[in-house]
Design a protein around this motif. Structure first.
Motif, PDB file in Angstrom:
ATOM      1  N   PHE B  21       0.836  -1.205   0.000  1.00  0.00           N
ATOM      2  CA  PHE B  21       0.000   0.000   0.000  1.00  0.00           C
ATOM      3  C   PHE B  21       0.873   1.258   0.000  1.00  0.00           C
ATOM      4  CE2 PHE B  21      -2.924  -3.198   1.911  1.00  0.00           C
ATOM      5  CZ  PHE B  21      -3.839  -3.210   0.869  1.00  0.00           C
ATOM      6  N   LYS B  25       0.847   4.062  -2.973  1.00  0.00           N
ATOM      7  CA  LYS B  25       0.593   5.487  -2.727  1.00  0.00           C
ATOM      8  C   LYS B  25       1.738   6.339  -3.253  1.00  0.00           C
ATOM      9  CE  LYS B  25      -2.430   4.482   1.032  1.00  0.00           C
ATOM     10  NZ  LYS B  25      -2.560   4.273   2.474  1.00  0.00           N
ATOM     11  N   ASP B  30      -3.515   5.013  -5.874  1.00  0.00           N
ATOM     12  CA  ASP B  30      -4.500   4.729  -4.835  1.00  0.00           C
ATOM     13  C   ASP B  30      -5.613   5.751  -4.953  1.00  0.00           C
ATOM     14  OD1 ASP B  30      -2.610   6.798  -3.838  1.00  0.00           O
ATOM     15  OD2 ASP B  30      -3.946   6.773  -2.093  1.00  0.00           O
ATOM     16  N   ILE B 114      -6.034   0.254  -4.198  1.00  0.00           N
ATOM     17  CA  ILE B 114      -4.799   0.503  -4.938  1.00  0.00           C
ATOM     18  C   ILE B 114      -4.756  -0.422  -6.146  1.00  0.00           C
ATOM     19  CG2 ILE B 114      -3.556   1.141  -2.820  1.00  0.00           C
ATOM     20  CD1 ILE B 114      -2.052  -1.691  -3.443  1.00  0.00           C
TER      21      ILE B 114
END
Lengths: 223, 223
Positions: B21, B25, B30, B114
């Motif tokens: 994650f 990002k 995302d 995502i």
């Protein structure tokens, strides 16, 4: 990236060179079945169809605590639902979860199947990847199948069902693509949630309208 | 062998440490969605739910060449069929094949998602394996789901549907396991091939018989 995109036709998934089948035979993990013979399976084992094809069917035990609405419903105890084919070269596994049981049944004469433990696949890393690709592809197909079943009209479900099967398993011919396996009207009916009589009637209608045709062996063609 | 056997509860599939994650990002891959907002997806990309949950729905374009049997059928054009949830930590992908389209829709407020290319997964070989395990597990669940739909009586399909969902997504409480997501009667009806009105009536019957209960937030419990 290419190798992770399931093909639109799983004949590309003829996963196995001969070696896995030779290995399985040398380890006494192969058996040949007659048409409509159930294939004994165990959870945690992985199976491959070497030749022929199997069909997967599902059975649900009706919840006995619910009152019956008619005597007709006794007939629906443990009725088989057709869930698809697995053709030569492709893997399958059979899980069950009460009250639902899945079973593999030889769909054609002389269907041969081998089996192995999942950890045996470590000897064939490329094959292992292809097995997972195949299950990923099967998952996508089942989402499409479930969408198709959401159609209200039975004739839409029937044509959608035949189209999905022929997209997946179809063989070309000069009359169009055809499904190389026979299916009874009762098997089709189980898959699309209707009766055998309705399938017979609607198949007649689809044939009249030229959307489906049959050959002398009752194989189904989409023009 | 253990690592290849899908768990009976996919909470074990919370695949991802934070790193994927964080990586997404930092690569601007995302986005956070409102409840019921469609998630734009592209074939060939792989998505993970970071928080919240999505639902997958299917749409089928009715074959226009088939004569309509009633004016009612116009309503069924492009009706959405509920096909399941994907919860936090789990992967999904969206494929379509004409005339069937699948869509992902944020099921709860502030659902964040995502995405990455499949080849990005090569950086996380363990995660890649878990993604394939998850799709393998999803395939098994869809076979059970299709079997459940084969039941003739709507009340059996309804109870079977709720049981499958709660087995898969259920959370324990002192009143039994419950489904942590709301579902409208129309969504349930789309999944089991019946009408909203029938779902409302049969939910009443299941509650009377003590087979299902609801809490103040309309969440569904199996005692």
């Amino acid at each position: 990236m290419h190798s992770y995109i399931p093909s639109s036709n799983p004949s590309h998934f003829n996963l196995t060179g001969q070696s896995i089948f030779d290995w399985a035979k040398s380890h006494y993990r192969d058996h040949t079945f007659n048409k409509d013979e159930p294939i004994p399976t165990r959870p945690g084992l992985l199976y491959f169809v070497e030749q022929g094809a199997i069909r997967i069917v599902g059975f649900t035990q009706t919840n006995e605590t619910l009152p019956k609405q008619s005597s007709h419903s006794d007939l629906s105890l443990c009725e088989a639902v057709f869930l698809g084919f697995v053709g030569a070269g492709l893997p399958f596994e059979i899980v069950s979860q009460f009250p639902i049981s899945l079973k593999a049944i030889a769909h054609v004469e002389a269907t041969s199947v081998i089996w192995l433990y999942w950890q045996d696949l470590e000897h064939w890393p490329d094959l292992k990847q292809e097995v997972f690709n195949s299950f990923r592809y099967q998952h996508q197909r089942k989402l499409l199948w479930l969408s198709m079943l959401g159609q209200k009209r039975t004739i839409d479900r029937l044509l959608g069902f035949l189209t999905l099967l022929i997209e997946e398993y179809g063989q070309p011919s000069d009359k169009g693509y055809y499904l190389p396996y026979t299916l009874t009207h009762a098997q089709i009916a189980s898959a699309i949630g209707t009766t055998r009589v309705t399938v017979t009637r609607l198949m007649g209608r689809l044939r009249q309208e030229g959307l489906v045709s049959l050959d002398d062996d009752h194989l189904i063609y989409l023009p």
